[in-house]
Write a protein that holds these residues in place. Structure first.
Motif, PDB file in Angstrom:
ATOM      1  N   ILE A  32       0.862  -1.185   0.000  1.00  0.00           N
ATOM      2  CA  ILE A  32       0.000   0.000   0.000  1.00  0.00           C
ATOM      3  C   ILE A  32       0.899   1.235   0.000  1.00  0.00           C
ATOM      4  N   PHE A  33       0.839   2.010  -1.064  1.00  0.00           N
ATOM      5  CA  PHE A  33       1.766   3.141  -1.208  1.00  0.00           C
ATOM      6  C   PHE A  33       1.177   4.475  -0.786  1.00  0.00           C
ATOM      7  N   LYS A  34      -0.129   4.501  -0.540  1.00  0.00           N
ATOM      8  CA  LYS A  34      -0.777   5.761  -0.168  1.00  0.00           C
ATOM      9  C   LYS A  34      -1.873   5.463   0.843  1.00  0.00           C
ATOM     10  N   SER A 315       7.520  -4.751   1.388  1.00  0.00           N
ATOM     11  CA  SER A 315       7.935  -3.962   2.545  1.00  0.00           C
ATOM     12  C   SER A 315       7.109  -2.684   2.633  1.00  0.00           C
ATOM     13  N   VAL A 316       6.764  -2.270   3.858  1.00  0.00           N
ATOM     14  CA  VAL A 316       6.036  -1.016   4.053  1.00  0.00           C
ATOM     15  C   VAL A 316       6.893   0.163   3.622  1.00  0.00           C
ATOM     16  N   ILE A 317       8.149   0.175   4.058  1.00  0.00           N
ATOM     17  CA  ILE A 317       9.045   1.278   3.727  1.00  0.00           C
ATOM     18  C   ILE A 317       9.251   1.380   2.219  1.00  0.00           C
ATOM     19  N   LEU A 318       9.477   0.252   1.560  1.00  0.00           N
ATOM     20  CA  LEU A 318       9.658   0.271   0.115  1.00  0.00           C
ATOM     21  C   LEU A 318       8.371   0.661  -0.605  1.00  0.00           C
ATOM     22  N   SER A 319       7.231   0.286  -0.025  1.00  0.00           N
ATOM     23  CA  SER A 319       5.941   0.658  -0.620  1.00  0.00           C
ATOM     24  C   SER A 319       5.732   2.166  -0.565  1.00  0.00           C
ATOM     25  N   LEU A 320       6.088   2.779   0.584  1.00  0.00           N
ATOM     26  CA  LEU A 320       5.975   4.228   0.704  1.00  0.00           C
ATOM     27  C   LEU A 320       6.973   4.928  -0.211  1.00  0.00           C
ATOM     28  N   LEU A 321       8.135   4.323  -0.365  1.00  0.00           N
ATOM     29  CA  LEU A 321       9.128   4.860  -1.297  1.00  0.00           C
ATOM     30  C   LEU A 321       8.588   4.802  -2.721  1.00  0.00           C
TER      31      LEU A 321
END
Length: 457
Positions: A32-34, A315-321
């Motif tokens: 989930i990116f957003k 990954s959550v961090i990679l998704s936000l990235l």
């Protein structure tokens, strides 16, 4: 590798792992990116029946809220003593619960206030908010002789007992009373509903009611001009108001696409995943379809075919990235781009073209019934616009306003309000009082009222 160079990498690795754990514990998900406020993933989607549509397609509160909740709500415990009914209606919808508690406490104070000069405020935190126009008026009416009470008095006392009427609105009963007091029909959304007034009876609609007007409040949070037009078409002929006031909020009443109002098709779905708009693409989606659509536009796409997307989705961090890369136009998400263009990026003038027919529909009903209409554009709080996100205040141009309201028939009191009149995006008590005074003056002007309404019988 030299230890002094290895150590920073170990620290960085630990920080990344801890950040991943913390983000996941706060409901951030890989892939989930957003994150959209008020929308979350659920294992099983549940749709609540707090809101319904009637035969005219008007979105309103379930009649059980007026017919049943007042019987089971425990004011002292601030709970509803009927678990099955509470789950059916999702009693956790906090503003309903808060309203029942506030009106219940007010009833208790009014009952206790006999032979006292002021209301008993011992159970309230903010005494000055409980000694305002509506409570004072209710106290006076309650202790007046029954034979001296007018239809207006009885409507207010009924409203005190049941703040939600059987038509599904936070309002006095929609009774077609005979009275020489002006009857006012309010059209609008959460502003008219009274969101952010503390307590709710300090909203501008209740202030006008306390001043002697018979106020029919049709405000429902989250609604749009398509709803206002449907309400006008149904209730103006039924209630025969002396004046109709359209409270058009510039922040979100400009519609990105047309919406057909129809029975069984709520404009949003009340679910355990949050309030989900049912027309995100300009066409109606049922709860499951709408939920899946919103999940799709916040999820990294093409994870089966695109290796980079697949890795980021783990990954959550990679998704936000990945989301940051999307904002920079480095990666693509066609469906989210389409959603953004449809809902957020169209110009205010384009939206005014789409919205204008609904405003015209209200005017048409008023013309057919010979009912005066006041169009008021409520200014938006002056937020700051950051990186293109919708946080900013933008005045509506004369071009947009003229497209919405023909022949310049509107009021736009931009200079009347400052940020201190708002709590969040809605009027606080100060703003509600200021707006009530403004409406009061306009009503008197349009109806040529030279006598104070409190002197009308």
């Amino acid at each position: 590798m030299n230890r002094k160079f290895l150590f920073p990498f170990i620290i960085l690795f630990i920080i990344i792992i801890l950040s991943e754990i913390i983000l996941r514990s706060n409901n951030y998900e890989p892939g989930i990116f957003k994150v959209y406020k008020g929308f979350e993933k659920v294992d099983t989607l549940i749709t609540y029946n707090t809101y319904v549509t009637d035969e005219s397609g008007i979105y309103k509160f379930n009649r059980l809220i007026s017919d049943s909740l007042s019987k089971y709500f425990n004011i002292s415990a601030n709970e509803m003593e009927h678990s099955e009914l509470g789950e059916t209606l999702k009693w956790g919808h906090e503003d309903i619960k808060e309203i029942y508690q506030q009106f219940g406490q007010l009833r208790m104070q009014v009952f206790q206030s006999k032979n006292k000069d002021r209301l008993n405020n011992t159970k309230t935190k903010d005494t000055h908010n409980w000694d305002t126009e509506f409570p004072i008026t209710v106290k006076h009416l309650y202790h007046s002789p029954a034979e001296s009470r007018s239809n207006w008095s009885e409507l207010i006392l009924t409203y005190l007992e049941k703040p939600f009427n059987r038509d599904g609105f936070r309002s006095i009963p929609f009774d077609t009373v005979k009275s020489n007091r002006p009857k006012v029909l309010l059209l609008g959304d959460s502003f008219v509903y009274g969101m952010s007034a503390e307590p709710y009876f300090n909203s501008f609609s209740d202030i006008l009611l306390a001043r002697g007007y018979i106020v029919y409040n049709t405000g429902i949070s989250g609604t749009d001009p398509a709803q206002y037009a449907a309400v006008a078409k149904k209730y103006i002929p039924l209630l025969n108001p002396d004046i109709v006031i359209l409270n058009f909020y510039q922040g979100n009443d400009l519609m990105p696409f047309s919406r057909k109002v129809a029975s069984g098709r709520t404009h949003e779905h009340h679910t355990n995943a949050g309030f989900i708009f049912s027309y995100p693409k300009g066409e109606y989606l049922n709860p499951e379809e709408a939920y899946n659509y919103y999940r799709s536009i916040v999820s990294i796409p093409d994870t089966e075919k695109n290796t980079f997307n697949k890795i980021c989705s783990k990954s959550v961090i990679l998704s936000l990235l990945w989301g940051l890369l999307y904002e920079l136009d480095i990666v693509d998400h066609n469906e989210h781009t389409r959603y953004t263009e449809l809902n957020l990026n169209s110009t205010k003038y384009e939206k005014s073209i789409i919205t204008a027919p609904y405003v015209s529909g209200i005017q048409k009903v008023c013309n057919e019934t010979n009912t005066p209409l006041i169009n008021i554009v409520i200014p938006e709080k002056n937020y700051i616009n950051i990186f293109g996100y919708y946080l900013g205040y933008t005045s509506l141009s004369e071009k947009v306003l003229d497209k919405l309201f023909s022949k310049k028939k509107y009021y736009y009191p931009e200079a009347l309000f400052t940020n201190s009149d708002y709590s969040g995006s809605h009027f606080n008590n100060k703003g509600s009082l200021r707006y009530a005074n403004y409406l009061d003056s306009l009503i008197k002007q349009h109806l040529s009222l030279n006598t104070a309404t409190e002197n009308l019988n």
